[in-house]
Design a protein around this motif. Structure first.
Motif, PDB file in Angstrom:
ATOM      1  N   LEU A 143       6.087  35.903 -18.475  1.00 43.46           N
ATOM      2  CA  LEU A 143       5.447  34.649 -18.911  1.00 43.46           C
ATOM      3  C   LEU A 143       6.113  34.166 -20.199  1.00 43.46           C
ATOM      4  O   LEU A 143       6.740  34.950 -20.912  1.00 43.46           O
ATOM      5  CB  LEU A 143       3.964  34.888 -19.223  1.00 43.46           C
ATOM      6  CG  LEU A 143       3.044  35.386 -18.114  1.00 43.46           C
ATOM      7  CD1 LEU A 143       1.823  36.070 -18.719  1.00 43.46           C
ATOM      8  CD2 LEU A 143       2.609  34.232 -17.227  1.00 43.46           C
ATOM      9  N   ARG A 144       5.912  32.893 -20.476  1.00 46.63           N
ATOM     10  CA  ARG A 144       6.266  32.414 -21.825  1.00 46.63           C
ATOM     11  C   ARG A 144       5.125  31.559 -22.354  1.00 46.63           C
ATOM     12  O   ARG A 144       4.391  30.925 -21.574  1.00 46.63           O
ATOM     13  CB  ARG A 144       7.549  31.584 -21.796  1.00 46.63           C
ATOM     14  CG  ARG A 144       7.413  30.284 -21.031  1.00 46.63           C
ATOM     15  CD  ARG A 144       8.538  29.307 -21.384  1.00 46.63           C
ATOM     16  NE  ARG A 144       8.401  28.093 -20.562  1.00 46.63           N
ATOM     17  CZ  ARG A 144       8.877  26.913 -20.904  1.00 46.63           C
ATOM     18  NH1 ARG A 144       9.530  26.758 -22.039  1.00 46.63           N
ATOM     19  NH2 ARG A 144       8.713  25.862 -20.112  1.00 46.63           N
ATOM     20  N   SER A 145       4.957  31.535 -23.678  1.00 47.97           N
ATOM     21  CA  SER A 145       4.025  30.600 -24.303  1.00 47.97           C
ATOM     22  C   SER A 145       4.839  29.644 -25.154  1.00 47.97           C
ATOM     23  O   SER A 145       5.805  30.047 -25.814  1.00 47.97           O
ATOM     24  CB  SER A 145       2.987  31.335 -25.161  1.00 47.97           C
ATOM     25  OG  SER A 145       3.600  32.033 -26.206  1.00 47.97           O
ATOM     26  N   TYR A 146       4.471  28.359 -25.114  1.00 46.87           N
ATOM     27  CA  TYR A 146       5.237  27.369 -25.874  1.00 46.87           C
ATOM     28  C   TYR A 146       4.368  26.172 -26.228  1.00 46.87           C
ATOM     29  O   TYR A 146       3.341  25.919 -25.600  1.00 46.87           O
ATOM     30  CB  TYR A 146       6.478  26.915 -25.084  1.00 46.87           C
ATOM     31  CG  TYR A 146       6.176  26.129 -23.820  1.00 46.87           C
ATOM     32  CD1 TYR A 146       5.865  26.770 -22.633  1.00 46.87           C
ATOM     33  CD2 TYR A 146       6.189  24.724 -23.827  1.00 46.87           C
ATOM     34  CE1 TYR A 146       5.587  26.050 -21.478  1.00 46.87           C
ATOM     35  CE2 TYR A 146       5.912  23.996 -22.677  1.00 46.87           C
ATOM     36  CZ  TYR A 146       5.610  24.662 -21.504  1.00 46.87           C
ATOM     37  OH  TYR A 146       5.318  23.948 -20.369  1.00 46.87           O
ATOM     38  N   THR A 147       4.793  25.459 -27.275  1.00 45.47           N
ATOM     39  CA  THR A 147       4.156  24.188 -27.637  1.00 45.47           C
ATOM     40  C   THR A 147       5.146  23.063 -27.342  1.00 45.47           C
ATOM     41  O   THR A 147       6.355  23.308 -27.213  1.00 45.47           O
ATOM     42  CB  THR A 147       3.840  24.112 -29.148  1.00 45.47           C
ATOM     43  OG1 THR A 147       5.054  24.270 -29.882  1.00 45.47           O
ATOM     44  CG2 THR A 147       2.865  25.196 -29.563  1.00 45.47           C
ATOM     45  N   VAL A 148       4.623  21.868 -27.240  1.00 45.58           N
ATOM     46  CA  VAL A 148       5.474  20.680 -27.085  1.00 45.58           C
ATOM     47  C   VAL A 148       5.191  19.781 -28.287  1.00 45.58           C
ATOM     48  O   VAL A 148       4.032  19.441 -28.545  1.00 45.58           O
ATOM     49  CB  VAL A 148       5.141  19.935 -25.775  1.00 45.58           C
ATOM     50  CG1 VAL A 148       6.067  18.728 -25.604  1.00 45.58           C
ATOM     51  CG2 VAL A 148       5.254  20.877 -24.576  1.00 45.58           C
ATOM     52  N   ASP A 149       6.237  19.426 -29.052  1.00 48.21           N
ATOM     53  CA  ASP A 149       5.990  18.597 -30.245  1.00 48.21           C
ATOM     54  C   ASP A 149       5.912  17.120 -29.859  1.00 48.21           C
ATOM     55  O   ASP A 149       6.046  16.751 -28.687  1.00 48.21           O
ATOM     56  CB  ASP A 149       7.020  18.882 -31.345  1.00 48.21           C
ATOM     57  CG  ASP A 149       8.419  18.427 -30.970  1.00 48.21           C
ATOM     58  OD1 ASP A 149       8.573  17.555 -30.083  1.00 48.21           O
ATOM     59  OD2 ASP A 149       9.375  18.942 -31.576  1.00 48.21           O
ATOM     60  N   GLU A 205      10.179  21.331 -26.558  1.00 54.91           N
ATOM     61  CA  GLU A 205       9.438  22.576 -26.377  1.00 54.91           C
ATOM     62  C   GLU A 205       9.848  23.606 -27.435  1.00 54.91           C
ATOM     63  O   GLU A 205      11.031  23.737 -27.741  1.00 54.91           O
ATOM     64  CB  GLU A 205       9.728  23.172 -25.000  1.00 54.91           C
ATOM     65  CG  GLU A 205       9.176  22.342 -23.866  1.00 54.91           C
ATOM     66  CD  GLU A 205       9.510  22.945 -22.504  1.00 54.91           C
ATOM     67  OE1 GLU A 205      10.154  24.017 -22.450  1.00 54.91           O
ATOM     68  OE2 GLU A 205       9.126  22.326 -21.502  1.00 54.91           O
ATOM     69  N   HIS A 206       8.856  24.361 -27.939  1.00 51.80           N
ATOM     70  CA  HIS A 206       9.131  25.440 -28.894  1.00 51.80           C
ATOM     71  C   HIS A 206       8.444  26.696 -28.392  1.00 51.80           C
ATOM     72  O   HIS A 206       7.218  26.720 -28.251  1.00 51.80           O
ATOM     73  CB  HIS A 206       8.626  25.072 -30.278  1.00 51.80           C
ATOM     74  CG  HIS A 206       9.215  23.793 -30.786  1.00 51.80           C
ATOM     75  ND1 HIS A 206      10.489  23.727 -31.302  1.00 51.80           N
ATOM     76  CD2 HIS A 206       8.729  22.532 -30.804  1.00 51.80           C
ATOM     77  CE1 HIS A 206      10.751  22.472 -31.635  1.00 51.80           C
ATOM     78  NE2 HIS A 206       9.695  21.730 -31.348  1.00 51.80           N
ATOM     79  N   ILE A 260      16.077  30.442 -23.943  1.00 54.68           N
ATOM     80  CA  ILE A 260      16.530  31.342 -25.007  1.00 54.68           C
ATOM     81  C   ILE A 260      16.919  30.512 -26.230  1.00 54.68           C
ATOM     82  O   ILE A 260      16.551  30.833 -27.364  1.00 54.68           O
ATOM     83  CB  ILE A 260      17.705  32.220 -24.515  1.00 54.68           C
ATOM     84  CG1 ILE A 260      17.183  33.207 -23.460  1.00 54.68           C
ATOM     85  CG2 ILE A 260      18.367  32.950 -25.678  1.00 54.68           C
ATOM     86  CD1 ILE A 260      18.209  34.128 -22.876  1.00 54.68           C
ATOM     87  N   ALA A 261      17.629  29.411 -26.002  1.00 54.92           N
ATOM     88  CA  ALA A 261      18.001  28.519 -27.115  1.00 54.92           C
ATOM     89  C   ALA A 261      16.750  28.003 -27.817  1.00 54.92           C
ATOM     90  O   ALA A 261      16.669  28.008 -29.055  1.00 54.92           O
ATOM     91  CB  ALA A 261      18.847  27.363 -26.594  1.00 54.92           C
ATOM     92  N   SER A 262      15.751  27.594 -27.039  1.00 51.22           N
ATOM     93  CA  SER A 262      14.511  27.068 -27.621  1.00 51.22           C
ATOM     94  C   SER A 262      13.808  28.135 -28.462  1.00 51.22           C
ATOM     95  O   SER A 262      13.328  27.861 -29.565  1.00 51.22           O
ATOM     96  CB  SER A 262      13.599  26.561 -26.494  1.00 51.22           C
ATOM     97  OG  SER A 262      12.260  26.464 -26.933  1.00 51.22           O
ATOM     98  N   TYR A 263      13.769  29.367 -27.944  1.00 52.64           N
ATOM     99  CA  TYR A 263      13.150  30.469 -28.685  1.00 52.64           C
ATOM    100  C   TYR A 263      13.847  30.677 -30.031  1.00 52.64           C
ATOM    101  O   TYR A 263      13.210  30.927 -31.047  1.00 52.64           O
ATOM    102  CB  TYR A 263      13.222  31.746 -27.843  1.00 52.64           C
ATOM    103  CG  TYR A 263      12.603  32.978 -28.492  1.00 52.64           C
ATOM    104  CD1 TYR A 263      11.260  33.254 -28.333  1.00 52.64           C
ATOM    105  CD2 TYR A 263      13.372  33.848 -29.252  1.00 52.64           C
ATOM    106  CE1 TYR A 263      10.685  34.381 -28.926  1.00 52.64           C
ATOM    107  CE2 TYR A 263      12.814  34.970 -29.849  1.00 52.64           C
ATOM    108  CZ  TYR A 263      11.470  35.235 -29.673  1.00 52.64           C
ATOM    109  OH  TYR A 263      10.913  36.339 -30.260  1.00 52.64           O
ATOM    110  N   LEU A 264      15.174  30.552 -30.020  1.00 51.80           N
ATOM    111  CA  LEU A 264      15.946  30.778 -31.244  1.00 51.80           C
ATOM    112  C   LEU A 264      15.924  29.567 -32.169  1.00 51.80           C
ATOM    113  O   LEU A 264      16.362  29.654 -33.321  1.00 51.80           O
ATOM    114  CB  LEU A 264      17.400  31.129 -30.886  1.00 51.80           C
ATOM    115  CG  LEU A 264      17.602  32.425 -30.089  1.00 51.80           C
ATOM    116  CD1 LEU A 264      19.059  32.560 -29.665  1.00 51.80           C
ATOM    117  CD2 LEU A 264      17.178  33.640 -30.914  1.00 51.80           C
TER     118      LEU A 264
END
Lengths: 193, 193
Positions: free
Chosen positions: B56-62, B67-68, B171-175
């Motif tokens: 799974l992943r958890s993320y927000t959208v600004d 996406e972050h 992966i780019a977004s996570y970093l």
């Protein structure tokens, strides 16, 4: 010196007077003058500190010599490098008194004794660490997605006394912005009032 | 479906078979197909999930639609929005299955029951949350002070299976870097080998 510790603990868990008397025996009172260090990077963080009075900051210094602030700790907060404290590995953090401080220090063996002897402290520290995790996640996400002004406003909401007690350049460092950007934001916010 | 949960719990604390039998009754098994959501922002995070299988992943959208990513959760990890779960406030996170998932869900009332009935779980969750806090602090400090390449190398060390299972742009977004920067770093690292 122990009143604030008692107050903060009993806000979260119930303990008897005997349990708190035992708890007190595990702490070591320590005073720091302004600008003294509780921890310097490269050393193992032997103590977690409860701040009875004063203000501390923890920060790292990167290869270019820039400081990055992880945390401020006011009265009633805890301060330490959790990773180094738990693993006995050298810390990459410095912990510095920004004001004269009265601290209550606890070593890892004493902390473990406290957790084993009075299991309610498992709950106390679980909740404490949980709140710290939520705040740290929020800050991490804020750094990725919020504007400098939003981050500044969040900081003011979270630490109301911050502006009066923390030098401007450290607030900028905490926010990951330059002092010039912080000045500009403060000017813009003042102009809008 | 409960074997991995048992394994992870007993790596950290001792519980009896009866206690684990009780523990099992508090969880709700749930399957998600790839791309299904466990949580969408604006909803309250009613469940914390243990990942028996999948990712799974958890993320927000600004506000700009970017996406972050806060977290990935592989088998054996826990996933949820702790703030929303604890406060019943609407979450600002989305939790999405990146692979077909088998989850064990627990509600807040059940979680509290577990903590009250079997106090060893206070210790289990204290340690779990503590490790998460250390990792989050490290990531926060890394974002302020490390180069994109250093952050990428840290990610590979922390999540060895990540490259095979997570799309590049995530992966780019996570970093907190662009997919183009990530491509460039990977090219440079491959060329140095």
């Amino acid at each position: 010196m122990y009143e604030l510790l008692y107050k903060k603990i009993t806000e979260t868990i119930s303990i008897t007077d005997e349990e708190f008397d035992y708890c007190k025996t595990l702490f070591l009172p320590k005073k720091l003058r302004k600008r003294q260090y509780l921890l310097q990077d490269g050393d193992v963080n032997k103590y977690t500190a409860f701040v009875s009075n004063g203000l501390l900051r923890s920060y790292t210094v990167d290869e270019k010599g820039n400081e990055h602030i992880l945390q401020f700790a006011f009265e009633g907060w805890w301060m330490g490098d959790l990773y180094s404290f738990l693993t006995d590995e050298p810390s990459s953090f410095n912990i510095e008194a920004l004001e004269a401080c009265e601290l209550l220090l606890i070593t890892k063996p004493s902390w473990e004794l406290l957790l084993n002897r009075i299991p309610a402290f498992e709950r106390y520290f679980r909740i404490l660490i949980q709140n710290n995790l939520i705040a740290t996640q929020k800050r991490l996400m804020g750094n990725l997605s919020k504007s400098a002004e939003e981050k500044y406003v969040n900081l003011l909401n979270n630490f109301p006394g911050c502006l009066q007690r923390v030098p401007q350049h450290m607030i900028a460092s905490y926010l990951g912005i330059t002092p010039e950007t912080l000045s500009r934001i403060r000017g813009q916010m003042a102009a809008r009032k």
